[in-house]
Design a protein around this motif. Structure first.
Motif, mmCIF file in Angstrom:
data_model
loop_
_atom_site.group_PDB
_atom_site.id
_atom_site.type_symbol
_atom_site.label_atom_id
_atom_site.label_comp_id
_atom_site.label_asym_id
_atom_site.label_seq_id
_atom_site.Cartn_x
_atom_site.Cartn_y
_atom_site.Cartn_z
ATOM 1 N N ALA A 1 0.824 -1.216 0.000
ATOM 2 C CA ALA A 1 0.000 0.000 0.000
ATOM 3 C C ALA A 1 0.857 1.264 0.000
ATOM 4 O O ALA A 1 0.333 2.381 -0.057
ATOM 5 N N GLY A 2 2.174 1.081 0.106
ATOM 6 C CA GLY A 2 3.061 2.244 0.107
ATOM 7 C C GLY A 2 3.134 2.954 1.442
ATOM 8 O O GLY A 2 3.586 4.098 1.531
ATOM 9 N N THR A 3 2.716 2.272 2.511
ATOM 10 C CA THR A 3 2.683 2.933 3.825
ATOM 11 C C THR A 3 3.649 2.319 4.844
ATOM 12 O O THR A 3 3.605 2.660 6.017
ATOM 13 N N ALA A 4 4.523 1.397 4.396
ATOM 14 C CA ALA A 4 5.447 0.758 5.348
ATOM 15 C C ALA A 4 6.608 1.699 5.660
ATOM 16 O O ALA A 4 7.310 2.152 4.754
ATOM 17 N N ALA A 5 6.803 1.993 6.939
ATOM 18 C CA ALA A 5 7.917 2.859 7.348
ATOM 19 C C ALA A 5 9.232 2.135 7.112
ATOM 20 O O ALA A 5 9.347 0.938 7.372
ATOM 21 N N GLY A 6 10.221 2.871 6.604
ATOM 22 C CA GLY A 6 11.559 2.296 6.447
ATOM 23 C C GLY A 6 11.731 1.464 5.202
ATOM 24 O O GLY A 6 12.714 0.732 5.084
ATOM 25 N N SER A 7 10.798 1.526 4.262
ATOM 26 C CA SER A 7 10.961 0.726 3.039
ATOM 27 C C SER A 7 12.025 1.354 2.146
ATOM 28 O O SER A 7 12.354 2.532 2.287
ATOM 29 N N PHE A 8 12.582 0.537 1.267
ATOM 30 C CA PHE A 8 13.680 0.986 0.400
ATOM 31 C C PHE A 8 13.587 0.212 -0.910
ATOM 32 O O PHE A 8 12.897 -0.818 -0.972
ATOM 33 N N PRO A 9 14.279 0.675 -1.967
ATOM 34 C CA PRO A 9 14.199 -0.048 -3.248
ATOM 35 C C PRO A 9 14.772 -1.458 -3.093
ATOM 36 O O PRO A 9 15.813 -1.635 -2.449
ATOM 37 N N PHE A 10 14.104 -2.445 -3.670
ATOM 38 C CA PHE A 10 14.590 -3.828 -3.616
ATOM 39 C C PHE A 10 15.636 -4.032 -4.707
ATOM 40 O O PHE A 10 15.388 -3.760 -5.876
ATOM 41 N N ASP A 11 16.810 -4.505 -4.309
ATOM 42 C CA ASP A 11 17.910 -4.764 -5.243
ATOM 43 C C ASP A 11 18.200 -6.261 -5.249
ATOM 44 O O ASP A 11 18.747 -6.801 -4.292
ATOM 45 N N PRO A 12 17.830 -6.946 -6.344
ATOM 46 C CA PRO A 12 18.021 -8.412 -6.373
ATOM 47 C C PRO A 12 19.483 -8.815 -6.151
ATOM 48 O O PRO A 12 19.749 -9.919 -5.657
ATOM 49 N N ALA A 13 20.416 -7.921 -6.507
ATOM 50 C CA ALA A 13 21.837 -8.253 -6.324
ATOM 51 C C ALA A 13 22.208 -8.337 -4.851
ATOM 52 O O ALA A 13 23.254 -8.867 -4.488
ATOM 53 N N GLN A 14 21.339 -7.803 -3.994
ATOM 54 C CA GLN A 14 21.595 -7.837 -2.557
ATOM 55 C C GLN A 14 20.980 -9.089 -1.911
ATOM 56 O O GLN A 14 21.167 -9.340 -0.718
ATOM 57 N N ALA A 15 20.237 -9.853 -2.710
ATOM 58 C CA ALA A 15 19.508 -10.999 -2.148
ATOM 59 C C ALA A 15 20.384 -12.247 -2.113
ATOM 60 O O ALA A 15 21.068 -12.577 -3.086
ATOM 61 N N LEU A 16 20.340 -12.922 -0.998
ATOM 62 C CA LEU A 16 20.861 -14.291 -0.900
ATOM 63 C C LEU A 16 19.754 -15.232 -1.357
ATOM 64 O O LEU A 16 18.668 -14.797 -1.748
ATOM 65 N N ALA A 17 20.004 -16.532 -1.318
ATOM 66 C CA ALA A 17 18.893 -17.470 -1.446
ATOM 67 C C ALA A 17 17.950 -17.221 -0.267
ATOM 68 O O ALA A 17 18.402 -16.814 0.803
ATOM 69 N N PRO A 18 16.636 -17.449 -0.435
ATOM 70 C CA PRO A 18 15.715 -17.204 0.688
ATOM 71 C C PRO A 18 16.151 -17.947 1.961
ATOM 72 O O PRO A 18 16.100 -17.391 3.049
ATOM 73 N N LEU A 19 16.565 -19.197 1.827
ATOM 74 C CA LEU A 19 17.237 -19.910 2.930
ATOM 75 C C LEU A 19 18.680 -20.170 2.471
ATOM 76 O O LEU A 19 18.943 -21.131 1.758
ATOM 77 N N PRO A 20 19.614 -19.310 2.867
ATOM 78 C CA PRO A 20 21.005 -19.485 2.424
ATOM 79 C C PRO A 20 21.590 -20.822 2.896
ATOM 80 O O PRO A 20 22.523 -21.345 2.294
ATOM 81 N N ARG A 21 21.065 -21.345 3.984
ATOM 82 C CA ARG A 21 21.337 -22.730 4.384
ATOM 83 C C ARG A 21 20.055 -23.255 4.994
ATOM 84 O O ARG A 21 19.283 -22.491 5.605
ATOM 85 N N ALA A 22 19.806 -24.523 4.833
ATOM 86 C CA ALA A 22 18.555 -25.115 5.311
ATOM 87 C C ALA A 22 18.896 -26.408 6.016
ATOM 88 O O ALA A 22 19.917 -27.047 5.747
#
Lengths: 325, 325
Positions: A58-79
Motif C-alpha cells: 500500500a506504500g505505507t510501510a515505514a523504512g521501506s527501500f528499493p529492492f535490489d536483487p543483487a543484494q539478495a541471498l537465497a531465501p534460505l542461504p542454508r537449510a
C-alpha cells in the motif's frame, strides 16, 4: 506475501518483505531476523509479516527501500534439509529409455534423494565448480518450504503444511551422476549446491496457478541468452503433498525443510523445451542416435524466471555465470 | 577435551565441558552457547575451551556440577550436514555376496550417501519408529566433525580439519533399503534419524588409538543386554581424511559437517561379532543358507559404548529403547 533474505550480515541474511512488483522492500525487524526464525514460529510470525506486507504494497510501510536483487541471498542461504523428488514422469521415462533402464520406477511411489542443504547459492552469485569434464548441467525446478511435519503425516495434511514456494536451480554433474547411481547410495559428488531465486512466495501469491499442490506456470530457462525451456509445473506426476508425505514416512521434517519437484518436464518437450541439458541430450539420442548439445562451459550464463499471468516476475530471476573454482 | 550438549533449553542444547572420567561438567559460558557456535569459530573457541577443560579435570573449574548422561542431547542435536561412508570392506564384500551384486564397488573410491541431519536423537531417549515390518536395524559407527573444508581439499589436509570424534548409531530400515537402492537415488525412508553418544571428543583424547585417521578401538554393541559386536575401527578401508576429501570433491563442507565411517566391521566377524543385524544375517545366509536372527522388536534396547585402554568410557553410552511412534 513475498520474502527475501538480504545480504546485510550473518550467514542467513536478514529477512525482508518484498512488494508484489519487486520494486520495494522492508526489513521484518521486530518480527524475525531470518527466514528460518520466522519458519520456526510461523503461526505467530505469519500474520505479523502479512500486515507488514500489506503496508508495503500500500506504500505505507515505514523504512521501506528499493529492492535490489543483487543484494539478495537465497531465501534460505542454508537449510536443515533438502529433499528433491523426480516427480515429472515425462522426464523419468525419457531418461529410462536413454539409459536402457528396463525396470523404471513404477508410478506408485515418488523418486526422491537427500541433497546437500548447508548452502544454497545466491541468485546472482557466480557458481563455482571444479571441472567442465564433470558434465555441468542445470535443473530448473519448483520447491516448497514446509512447516514442522510429524512422522506419518498424510499427503492431504502435508499440503496444508506448505508455507512457501521457491524457484530452484539444482546444479548437477552428469559425468559423476551415473556411476554414483549404480552404487545405490545416491548422489554426493554429482549434486553440488543448488541456487535459488531471490523471492520465496506464500502459495496464495500464486493465485489460480497454485492448484492440486502444483505450480501451474511455465518455468523459463535461458542459457547464454537463448530460450532453452518453458515447461509447465502442472504436469507433476505427484503433487508436493505426496512428496512431503513420502519423505515423512519414517521421519519428522523440521520447519524449513525444502522439498523439490525435480526438473520440470512436459510430454511435449520437443515443443516447450527442457529444464536441463540432460533431457535435451536424451531427446537427441532418441531422435538422432547421438547427443549434439554439450554441457555447460565456464563463462556460460544461466537464467531462470517465472512470470505471473500479468507478466510480473514471481520469484525474481536466477541469473548467474558458471566459473572455475 | 570432551564436550556435551545439555538439555537446558533451546533446540541445540547448551555446550558443556565434561571431565575425562565423565563425573563432572561445566557450562562453556562466555565461550560458546552451543557446540555449533564453537565450531563456527573453532580457532578462537578451542584454546579457551581447552583451558576450561584443564581446570575441570584439575578440580578447579568454578560452577562445575555432576555430569548426568540423561541430561545430554546428541553433541550436535541438529547438524547442517551428515555424510555417511561405508568404509569397512569386510562388510561391503559380505553384503555384495548376500545380495548377489556381481559388480561390487571397487576399492578405489569410497561409498557415501547424504543422510538426514536435522535431528540426531539423544543417547538415552526412546527411538520412535512406525513399524517393525520395516526391518529395524542398528549400525554402530564412528564419525568425525569437521571444520570448514574448502572444495577440492586433499585427504591429508582434510585429516587436519577433523575437530571432533563421535560414536553414532545409524538406525536403518532394511525392508525399505533395498528397493530404495535399486532406484539409484539412495535412501530417504530407509534412513531415519541417527542417535549419538553424549560426548564428542577431540582426537587427542583418543591418544594412541587415533592413528592413520582411524579410531583403533572396539565398538561394543549390546542388544537387550547381550554382547552383539566388538569390532575394531582400525579396519577402515578408507581413513576419515579420504572420506572428507571424497565429500569435498565438488562442494565445500561447512564447520559442523559430520562424516561417518559406516557400520564397523572386521574380517573376523565370526569371532568379534557385528555392529548391525544385517551383517549377522548375512553371515547366517552364507554359512547356513538362511537368516535366523530377526530385526528389532518394539521394546528392545540397544547399547553402544567404547572403552579406552584404562577402561573409561570414551564417548559415554548410547543406551535406549526402540518404541512404536
Amino acid at each position: 506475501m513475498k520474502l527475501a533474505s538480504l545480504d546485510l550480515g550473518g550467514r542467513d541474511g536478514r529477512l525482508a518483505l518484498v512488494s508484489r512488483d519487486l520494486s520495494r522492500a522492508v526489513l521484518a525487524e521486530g518480527i524475525a531476523d531470518t527466514l528460518q526464525q520466522a519458519l520456526d514460529q510461523w503461526a505467530d510470525a505469519a500474520p505479523r509479516l502479512a500486515s507488514l506486507s500489506d503496508a508495503l504494497n500500500a506504500g505505507t510501510a515505514a523504512g521501506s527501500f528499493p529492492f535490489d536483487p543483487a543484494q539478495a541471498l537465497a531465501p534460505l542461504p542454508r537449510a536443515w534439509q533438502w529433499l528433491d523428488g523426480s516427480a515429472f514422469h515425462a522426464h523419468g521415462e525419457l531418461m529410462a529409455k536413454v539409459f536402457n533402464i528396463t525396470n523404471p520406477q513404477p508410478h506408485d511411489k515418488p523418486l526422491m534423494y537427500q541433497g546437500m542443504s548447508h548452502q544454497f547459492i545466491a541468485p546472482t552469485a557466480p557458481v563455482t565448480l571444479p571441472s567442465e569434464a564433470d558434465g555441468i548441467d542445470f535443473e530448473g525446478e519448483y520447491a516448497v518450504v514446509t512447516d514442522d511435519v510429524p512422522m506419518g503425516t498424510d499427503a492431504a495434511t502435508a499440503r496444508g503444511l506448505i508455507r512457501l514456494v521457491l524457484l530452484v536451480n539444482d546444479w548437477s554433474l552428469r559425468t559423476l551422476a551415473r556411476p554414483e547411481m549404480l552404487t545405490g547410495f545416491g548422489w554426493v559428488q554429482a549434486k553440488p549446491a543448488c541456487s535459488a531465486a531471490p523471492i520465496a512466495v506464500t502459495p496464495d501469491e500464486l493465485g489460480e496457478a497454485w492448484k492440486d499442490g502444483r505450480v501451474h506456470l511455465n518455468l523459463l530457462v535461458d542459457w547464454n541468452g537463448q530460450r532453452f525451456g518453458a515447461a509447465n509445473g502442472g504436469a507433476m506426476g505427484f503433487c508436493f503433498g505426496e512428496l512431503i508425505a513420502h519423505a515423512a514416512r519414517t521421519r519428522s521434517l523440521c520447519a524449513g525443510t525444502i522439498v523439490g519437484s525435480g526438473t520440470v518436464s512436459n510430454e511435449n518437450y520437443r515443443e516447450v523445451g527442457s529444464s536441463c541439458i540432460a533431457e535435451r541430450r536424451g531427446i537427441e539420442i532418441v531422435d538422432e542416435g547421438a547427443a549434439r548439445t554439450g554441457f555447460i562451459r565456464f563463462g556460460d550464463r544461466v537464467r531462470m524466471e517465472v512470470k505471473a499471468a500479468d507478466g510480473t516476475s514471481l520469484f525474481g530471476a536466477i541469473d548467474q555465470p558458471v566459473v572455475q573454482g
